[in-house]
Design an enzyme around this catalytic site. Structure first.
Site, PDB file in Angstrom:
ATOM      1  N   ARG A 103      13.505  55.230  23.378  1.00 32.49           N
ATOM      2  CA  ARG A 103      12.321  55.843  24.010  1.00 32.49           C
ATOM      3  C   ARG A 103      12.606  57.336  24.125  1.00 32.49           C
ATOM      4  NH1 ARG A 103       8.751  53.969  29.168  1.00 32.49           N
ATOM      5  NH2 ARG A 103       8.126  52.491  27.569  1.00 32.49           N
ATOM      6  N   HIS A 130       3.106  53.932  20.770  1.00 29.49           N
ATOM      7  CA  HIS A 130       3.805  52.902  21.581  1.00 29.49           C
ATOM      8  C   HIS A 130       3.542  51.535  20.924  1.00 29.49           C
ATOM      9  CE1 HIS A 130       5.795  51.023  24.778  1.00 29.49           C
ATOM     10  NE2 HIS A 130       4.956  51.222  25.782  1.00 29.49           N
ATOM     11  N   GLN A 133       3.993  47.998  22.719  1.00 30.21           N
ATOM     12  CA  GLN A 133       2.907  47.670  23.641  1.00 30.21           C
ATOM     13  C   GLN A 133       1.756  47.000  22.889  1.00 30.21           C
ATOM     14  OE1 GLN A 133       2.847  48.304  27.165  1.00 30.21           O
ATOM     15  NE2 GLN A 133       1.131  46.900  26.980  1.00 30.21           N
ATOM     16  N   ASP A 219      -5.432  53.668  30.194  1.00 27.01           N
ATOM     17  CA  ASP A 219      -4.043  54.015  30.498  1.00 27.01           C
ATOM     18  C   ASP A 219      -4.095  55.292  31.337  1.00 27.01           C
ATOM     19  OD1 ASP A 219      -1.264  54.273  30.474  1.00 27.01           O
ATOM     20  OD2 ASP A 219      -1.151  55.005  28.407  1.00 27.01           O
ATOM     21  N   CYS A 258      -1.731  48.982  30.075  1.00 31.86           N
ATOM     22  CA  CYS A 258      -0.306  48.788  29.762  1.00 31.86           C
ATOM     23  C   CYS A 258       0.585  48.949  30.982  1.00 31.86           C
ATOM     24  CB  CYS A 258       0.119  49.743  28.648  1.00 31.86           C
ATOM     25  SG  CYS A 258       0.090  51.475  29.161  1.00 31.86           S
ATOM     26  N   ARG A 286       5.036  41.274  27.187  1.00 30.89           N
ATOM     27  CA  ARG A 286       6.027  42.213  26.639  1.00 30.89           C
ATOM     28  C   ARG A 286       7.336  41.467  26.359  1.00 30.89           C
ATOM     29  NH1 ARG A 286       5.584  47.658  27.381  1.00 30.89           N
ATOM     30  NH2 ARG A 286       7.060  47.650  25.662  1.00 30.89           N
TER      31      ARG A 286
HETATM   32  N1  NVA Z   1       0.819  56.724  28.082  1.00 34.28           N
HETATM   33  C1  NVA Z   1       1.833  56.336  29.022  1.00 34.28           C
HETATM   34  C2  NVA Z   1       2.338  54.980  28.695  1.00 34.28           C
HETATM   35  C3  NVA Z   1       3.357  54.455  29.666  1.00 34.28           C
HETATM   36  C4  NVA Z   1       3.852  53.113  29.272  1.00 34.28           C
HETATM   37  C5  NVA Z   1       2.949  57.364  29.027  1.00 34.28           C
HETATM   38  O1  NVA Z   1       3.397  57.757  27.939  1.00 34.28           O
HETATM   39  O2  NVA Z   1       3.388  57.764  30.101  1.00 34.28           O
HETATM   40  N1   CP Z   2       3.923  49.733  29.518  1.00 38.72           N
HETATM   41  C1   CP Z   2       5.165  50.236  29.449  1.00 38.72           C
HETATM   42  O1   CP Z   2       5.710  50.540  28.383  1.00 38.72           O
HETATM   43  O2   CP Z   2       5.775  50.350  30.664  1.00 38.72           O
HETATM   44  P1   CP Z   2       7.172  51.033  30.973  1.00 38.72           P
HETATM   45  O3   CP Z   2       6.976  52.512  30.881  1.00 38.72           O
HETATM   46  O4   CP Z   2       7.488  50.567  32.366  1.00 38.72           O
HETATM   47  O5   CP Z   2       8.184  50.563  29.979  1.00 38.72           O
END
Ligand code: NVA
Ligand code: CP
Length: 299
Positions: A103, A130, A133, A219, A258, A286
């Site tokens: 990540r 992502h 997801q 989101d 998500c 997930r």
């Molecule tokens: N769009 C959000 C997704 C979190 C899982 C972010 O990148 O913070």
């Molecule tokens: N939805 C998702 O990826 O959550 P986290 O940021 O908690 O991994």
């Protein structure tokens, strides 16, 4: 030489493979495939440059349930966090571990790690996409509504990493994607990609985008690392998911997010508890889908 199966973005994986990953996710959930000891003695390395609850825990538990081991690499506590190159890190980690979830902020860094790694690399989210997801989301959609082909999915809110993975999915699976996003938040180059896809339509009103849809989704308005500000918040206010919008969608439609959620911002208070909400199943999925992704990469 054995081809390494990285899970980087949906547009890098064949439609047949994606379908088999989604179907395997369902089999894990139903207990048809146990997975126990499938990857005994294999080790998963998790590198997180950004916070995570679901991705981190679900991958960790998934790997244990497949019989493997896990090592968590907190970015700031590794030399990656103080300037060791991504390519050197990839080469070293490949000597110890069998598969990596990364990540990170930029897609470039993810692709660089994959390029120099001799073990599979999985995209655990970056600023662009992502895809993990998305596998869980399509699985959740299909559990509730049926096969996604010919159905309609509505995205309300920011044009962000999760949304871009939906845009990629709309080029692979034959469903309609309604985007209720402020045009100001979509780059010109991305607009061109969207406009080329006859399955994707941009709406200026959330009401129009939710009419006859099978699924409403949103989101956060401010993804991790983004500047929080009133200019963007004001642009997004008309795209908040609320009770009125969910009433416009089909009677049997679902609501997905998500998570993490921000009540009072991208969703009206109590929307997560709405009868159409399937968000806890989505979060659970997930775990099942991470197993299918790990299995696809390692087999
Ligand atoms: N769009 C959000 C997704 C979190 C899982 C972010 O990148 O913070
Ligand atoms: N939805 C998702 O990826 O959550 P986290 O940021 O908690 O991994």
């Amino acid at each position: 030489m054995k081809k390494i199966k990285h899970f980087l973005d949906l547009d890098k994986i064949s439609a047949t493979d994606l379908r088999s990953i989604i179907d395997l996710s369902k089999s894990y959930k139903q207990g048809i495939t146990s997975g126990q000891d499938t990857h005994k003695d294999k080790t998963l390395g998790l590198i997180f440059e950004k916070p995570s609850t679901r991705t981190r825990v679900s991958f960790e538990i998934a790997m244990y349930q497949l019989g493997g081991n896990v090592t968590i690499l907190e970015h700031e506590k590794t030399h990656l966090g103080r300037g060791e190159t991504i390519s050197d890190t990839a080469k070293v980690l490949s000597r110890y571990i069998d598969i990596i979830v990364y990540r990170t902020s930029s897609a470039e860094k993810l692709y660089e790690l994959a390029e120099h790694s001799s073990v599979p690399v999985i995209n655990g989210l970056n600023d662009e996409t992502h895809p993990c997801q998305l596998i869980a989301d399509i699985m959740t959609f299909e559990e509730n509504i049926g096969i996604i082909n010919k159905k309609t999915v509505t995205w309300c809110g920011d044009y962000n990493n999760v949304c871009r993975s939906w845009v990629q999915a709309a080029s692979i699976f034959d469903f309609k994607l309604h985007l209720a996003c402020p045009r100001e938040l979509i780059k010109k180059s991305e607009m061109k990609i969207i406009e080329k896809n006859k399955n994707i339509k941009i709406f200026s009103s959330a009401n129009g985008a939710c009419k006859d849809t099978d699924c409403v989704m949103t989101d956060t308005w401010f993804s991790m690392g983004q500047k929080v500000g009133d200019k963007k918040r004001n642009l997004l206010k008309p795209f908040q998911v609320n009770n009125k919008l969910l009433a416009i969608a089909k009677k049997k439609s679902i609501f997905m997010h998500c998570l993490p959620a921000h009540r009072g911002e991208e969703i009206e208070k109590n929307i997560l508890e709405h009868p159409k909400s399937v968000i806890w199943d989505e979060a659970e999925n997930r775990l099942h889908s991470q197993k299918a992704i790990l299995n696809w990469c390692l087999k």
